[in-house]
Design an enzyme around this catalytic site. Structure first.
Site, short mmCIF file in Angstrom:
data_model
loop_
_atom_site.label_atom_id
_atom_site.label_comp_id
_atom_site.label_asym_id
_atom_site.label_seq_id
_atom_site.Cartn_x
_atom_site.Cartn_y
_atom_site.Cartn_z
N ARG A 6 0.85 -1.19 0.00
CA ARG A 6 0.00 0.00 0.00
C ARG A 6 0.89 1.24 0.00
NH1 ARG A 6 -3.25 -3.03 -1.37
NH2 ARG A 6 -5.39 -3.41 -0.61
N GLU B 193 -4.25 7.23 -5.84
CA GLU B 193 -4.41 6.43 -7.05
C GLU B 193 -5.72 6.79 -7.72
OE1 GLU B 193 -3.97 2.28 -6.13
OE2 GLU B 193 -1.91 2.51 -5.44
N HIS C 136 -0.80 -0.38 -10.15
CA HIS C 136 -1.43 -1.22 -9.13
C HIS C 136 -2.15 -2.41 -9.78
CE1 HIS C 136 -3.16 -1.06 -4.76
NE2 HIS C 136 -2.82 -2.28 -5.12
#
Length: 316
Positions: free
Chosen positions: A229, A258, A277
């Site tokens: 994370r 994000e 991601h």
């Protein structure tokens, strides 16, 4: 009849396998549902669950007793509103481990084999082979977090002949790890580490864990990898470390904000490999997600212990 709330993005995969004595209602990413969820007991939330969606569902479904999330991290779910409810929470721990572990080795090889340089030579049609490439053999990787993802990384790193070290809350030995230390001891190992990999959950204890002190303790030749994370990293400290060459570079699959904003300096730093991601996203992932949920659903219906129950106090 047991009523289940399913996310629209996964409902078509789950629905064919549901028992006949169940009924499902779909909820989209914005929290809009296509039926009455007031008596639903089970909530299978979707990817990238927003607080607004979670709270909307919780408000409309007072009978929820079990919530399952496809993600490994649950920090976005453990809100004060959620914690007021007596809901058993389970996560997708394990389903992402294989593709993410492969991606970590991809990041390591990208750095060790200087893929960026090789691609630039190809673009320039230049046959210049006299520059340095590295081996992973006998290099040392320190994995912060030895859960399912950390263990799968260790399997693959050990297959490359690497020295594999790990950090965990309780430092018992684990297969494929040459050394395991406690959560408060890993920083002393940093001067000996070639690759530092973050694979730990985001909790109040791990927020900002990778800070300036950590980055200054690393070798100038060391490489940093984050597949956990973004908030585990002090991004300003990491930017400074990359610009001033405290470390050789970084591969980052996750960020505090994000999608990563176009103006972020991470995009243009020459010693950074940015990915969106997506290190877990393979076709097999969805099969594992559905299989885990269906197994837990059977356990829920038959009164058996659920898999991957989250301790809400520690956050994983």
């Amino acid at each position: 009849m047991l009523k289940i709330i399913l996310p629209t993005e996964l409902a078509f995969l789950v629905e064919p396998h549901l028992p006949q004595d169940t009924k499902f209602i779909c909820v989209n990413p914005d929290g809009d549902f296509d039926g009455d969820i007031s008596d639903a007991e089970v909530y299978f939330n979707g990817f990238k669950l927003k607080n607004t969606t979670l709270h909307k569902v919780l408000a409309a479904a007072p009978s929820i007793r079990w919530q399952h999330t496809p993600s490994s991290g649950v920090n976005h779910i453990l809100t004060p509103i959620f914690l007021e409810r007596y809901i058993t929470l389970t996560n997708g721990s394990g389903v992402h481990a294989i593709p993410i572990a492969e991606f970590v080795l991809n990041f390591m090889l990208y750095h060790a084999k200087n893929v960026q340089k090789l691609q630039s030579l190809q673009a320039d049609r230049s046959w210049n082979k006299w520059f340095e490439l590295q081996e992973l053999y006998n290099k040392t990787v320190l994995i912060i977090g030895t859960g399912t993802i950390g263990k799968e990384i260790a399997v693959r790193a050990k297959a490359f002949g690497m020295n594999v070290w790990g950090s965990r809350r309780n430092p018992e030995p684990l297969p494929n790890f040459d050394k395991i230390v406690g959560a408060n001891s890993w920083q002393s190992l940093l001067p000996q580490v070639d690759y530092l990999v973050v694979a730990t959950p985001l909790t109040p204890e791990t927020k900002g864990l990778i800070n300036a002190s950590v980055l200054r303790s690393m070798r100038p030749t060391a490489y940093f990898i984050n597949i956990a994370r973004g908030a585990i990293v002090d991004e300003e400290a990491l930017l400074t470390a990359l610009r001033e060459n405290w470390i050789a570079g970084a591969s980052l699959d996750t960020f505090i904000t994000e999608p990563l904003p176009p103006e972020s300096p991470f995009w243009s730093l020459p010693n950074v490999f940015v990915t969106p991601h997506n290190s877990a996203l393979t076709p097999q992932l969805y099969d594992r997600i559905v299989s885990l949920f269906l197994d837990n659903l059977n356990r829920y219906r038959t009164g058996q212990p659920l898999r991957n129950v989250i301790d809400k106090h520690i956050g994983y």
